[in-house]
Scaffold this active site. Structure first.
Site, PDB file in Angstrom:
ATOM      1  N   SER A 276      77.172  96.563 -21.321  1.00  0.00           N
ATOM      2  CA  SER A 276      75.889  96.528 -20.539  1.00  0.00           C
ATOM      3  C   SER A 276      76.040  96.010 -19.244  1.00  0.00           C
ATOM      4  CB  SER A 276      74.807  95.421 -21.392  1.00  0.00           C
ATOM      5  OG  SER A 276      73.944  95.176 -20.496  1.00  0.00           O
TER       6      SER A 276
ATOM      7  N   TYR B  19      72.992  87.256 -25.394  1.00  0.00           N
ATOM      8  CA  TYR B  19      73.178  88.743 -25.186  1.00  0.00           C
ATOM      9  C   TYR B  19      74.460  89.038 -24.333  1.00  0.00           C
ATOM     10  CZ  TYR B  19      72.549  93.754 -24.636  1.00  0.00           C
ATOM     11  OH  TYR B  19      72.728  95.248 -24.665  1.00  0.00           O
TER      12      TYR B  19
HETATM   13  N1  LIG Z   1      68.643 100.115 -24.676  1.00  0.00           N
HETATM   14  C1  LIG Z   1      69.198  99.641 -23.548  1.00  0.00           C
HETATM   15  O1  LIG Z   1      68.605  99.236 -22.643  1.00  0.00           O
HETATM   16  C2  LIG Z   1      70.659  99.146 -23.711  1.00  0.00           C
HETATM   17  C3  LIG Z   1      71.109  98.803 -22.626  1.00  0.00           C
HETATM   18  C4  LIG Z   1      72.543  98.487 -22.293  1.00  0.00           C
HETATM   19  C5  LIG Z   1      73.286  98.302 -23.533  1.00  0.00           C
HETATM   20  N2  LIG Z   1      72.533  98.844 -24.558  1.00  0.00           N
HETATM   21  C6  LIG Z   1      73.487  98.832 -25.948  1.00  0.00           C
HETATM   22  O2  LIG Z   1      73.487 100.140 -26.579  1.00  0.00           O
HETATM   23  C7  LIG Z   1      73.718  99.758 -27.946  1.00  0.00           C
HETATM   24  C8  LIG Z   1      72.632 100.704 -28.635  1.00  0.00           C
HETATM   25  O3  LIG Z   1      71.519 100.318 -28.004  1.00  0.00           O
HETATM   26  P1  LIG Z   1      69.975 100.848 -28.398  1.00  0.00           P
HETATM   27  O4  LIG Z   1      69.248 100.689 -27.308  1.00  0.00           O
HETATM   28  O5  LIG Z   1      70.212 102.489 -28.946  1.00  0.00           O
HETATM   29  O6  LIG Z   1      69.602 100.297 -29.846  1.00  0.00           O
HETATM   30  P2  LIG Z   1      68.588 100.927 -30.941  1.00  0.00           P
HETATM   31  O7  LIG Z   1      68.089  99.404 -31.489  1.00  0.00           O
HETATM   32  O8  LIG Z   1      67.923 101.732 -30.645  1.00  0.00           O
HETATM   33  O9  LIG Z   1      69.777 101.246 -32.097  1.00  0.00           O
HETATM   34  C9  LIG Z   1      70.715 100.397 -32.613  1.00  0.00           C
HETATM   35  C10 LIG Z   1      71.097 100.729 -34.099  1.00  0.00           C
HETATM   36  O10 LIG Z   1      72.044 100.014 -34.635  1.00  0.00           O
HETATM   37  C11 LIG Z   1      71.858  99.574 -35.699  1.00  0.00           C
HETATM   38  N3  LIG Z   1      72.552  98.367 -36.320  1.00  0.00           N
HETATM   39  C12 LIG Z   1      71.950  97.213 -35.546  1.00  0.00           C
HETATM   40  N4  LIG Z   1      73.132  96.259 -36.328  1.00  0.00           N
HETATM   41  C13 LIG Z   1      73.461  96.744 -37.151  1.00  0.00           C
HETATM   42  C14 LIG Z   1      74.599  96.250 -38.288  1.00  0.00           C
HETATM   43  N5  LIG Z   1      74.717  95.019 -38.189  1.00  0.00           N
HETATM   44  N6  LIG Z   1      75.410  97.039 -38.813  1.00  0.00           N
HETATM   45  C15 LIG Z   1      75.254  98.451 -38.459  1.00  0.00           C
HETATM   46  N7  LIG Z   1      74.373  99.071 -37.703  1.00  0.00           N
HETATM   47  C16 LIG Z   1      73.487  98.146 -37.088  1.00  0.00           C
HETATM   48  C17 LIG Z   1      70.161  99.517 -35.968  1.00  0.00           C
HETATM   49  O11 LIG Z   1      70.027  99.741 -37.122  1.00  0.00           O
HETATM   50  C18 LIG Z   1      70.001 100.439 -35.150  1.00  0.00           C
HETATM   51  O12 LIG Z   1      69.861 101.921 -35.725  1.00  0.00           O
HETATM   52  C19 LIG Z   1      73.639  98.484 -28.175  1.00  0.00           C
HETATM   53  O13 LIG Z   1      75.054  97.939 -28.362  1.00  0.00           O
HETATM   54  C20 LIG Z   1      72.869  97.926 -26.824  1.00  0.00           C
HETATM   55  O14 LIG Z   1      73.436  96.335 -26.654  1.00  0.00           O
HETATM   56  C21 LIG Z   1      71.382  99.339 -24.655  1.00  0.00           C
END
Ligand SMILES: NC(=O)c1ccc[n+]([C@@H]2O[C@H](COP(=O)([O-])OP(=O)(O)OC[C@H]3O[C@@H](n4cnc5c(N)ncnc54)[C@H](O)[C@@H]3O)[C@@H](O)[C@H]2O)c1
Length: 254
Positions: A138, A151
């Protein structure tokens, strides 16, 4: 270009947001996509969409914090050419608003979950003499972001985990990189707005959009295209790097 035919991909958290977009794109490029998800129904939904489009995909109910569960799933998948550590959870709060429970929860999913998958997949990659790893970091990995204490630390660990793996497994033909998105419009964002700002969701959404100098959040599909490049054979010279994809967040916010 960017063909993934005959590649077996494991992606965590492929039931939602960025992971779902990566799963759909990688399947379109010919990969067999294996989704490890806490939310099995969401994973099945992604798999159904992939199969509808003629692709190959399987869903596995798996909590990545549990090493035994991760090992069992990888054993049944059998071969891993590409591992994408994408599953992650959010927490809003500075140091004083981060309880021990919050700290443990964030680290067990965001850090230990990635470690568990690496610990299991890397020996499998060594056996077939190569592989590609992509970790979801991130902008919080390298920029101070207000109220994201636990985070940010967890994503800092993802960045250094990436460097460590890239260095230690260079000679095993394993590449390892990470992607650092700024805000991406996914259920992850909608969820934490609903939880943390229930009375001013729209105002906060606009604020989060404006924090990218480009004036909006990324779409999950835009992250997936970068993931595809980094995991493709065309990126054979790329390892040990962090790729911001941030609408100018890191360098143009002044
Ligand atoms: N959305 C953003 O703005 C953003 C920005 C930077 C980084 N990220 C990173 O990108 C990644 C995905 O984010 P997103 O926005 O698509 O999230 P999201 O919440 O839409 O999807 C995450 C998925 O991970 C699954 N998950 C959570 N805990 C779990 C576990 N213990 N075991 C297996 N699966 C699990 C959830 O069920 C969910 O389906 C994350 O690592 C997040 O930190 C997101």
């Amino acid at each position: 270009m960017f063909s993934l035919i005959n590649k077996s991909v494991v992606i965590t958290g492929g039931g939602s947001g960025i992971g779902r977009a990566i799963s759909l794109l990688f399947a379109k490029q010919g990969a067999a996509v294996n989704i490890l998800e806490l939310n099995e129904a969401a994973a099945q939904d992604t798999v159904a969409e992939i199969r509808l489009q003629g692709g190959i995909a399987h869903a596995y109910a798996c909590n990545v914090t549990n090493q035994d569960a991760v090992k069992t799933v990888f054993a049944s998948i059998g071969r891993v050419d590409i591992l994408i550590n994408n599953a992650g959870i959010a927490h809003v709060g500075n140091l004083e608003k981060t309880s021990e429970e919050d700290f443990d929860r964030i680290f067990s999913v965001n850090v230990k979950g990635a470690y568990n998958c690496l610990y299991t997949a890397v020996p499998m990659m060594k056996e077939v003499k190569g592989g590609v790893i992509l970790n979801m970091a991130s902008v919080a990995s390298s920029v101070g972001i207000a109220d994201r204490f636990a985070y940010s630390m967890s994503k800092g660990a993802i960045l250094t985990m990436t460097l460590s793996i890239a260095k230690d497994y260079l000679n095993h033909n394993i590449r390892c990189n990470c992607i650092s998105p700024a805000r991406v419009h996914t259920p992850f964002v909608d969820g934490f707005l609903a939880k943390n700002y229930p009375n001013n969701i729209e105002e906060m959404f606009e604020k989060l959009s404006a924090s990218q100098p480009i004036g909006r959040m990324a779409k999950p599909e835009e992250i997936a295209f970068l993931a595809l490049y980094l995991c493709s054979d065309e990126a054979g010279f790329v390892t040990g790097c962090d790729y911001p994809i941030d609408g100018g967040f890191i360098r143009l916010n002044n």
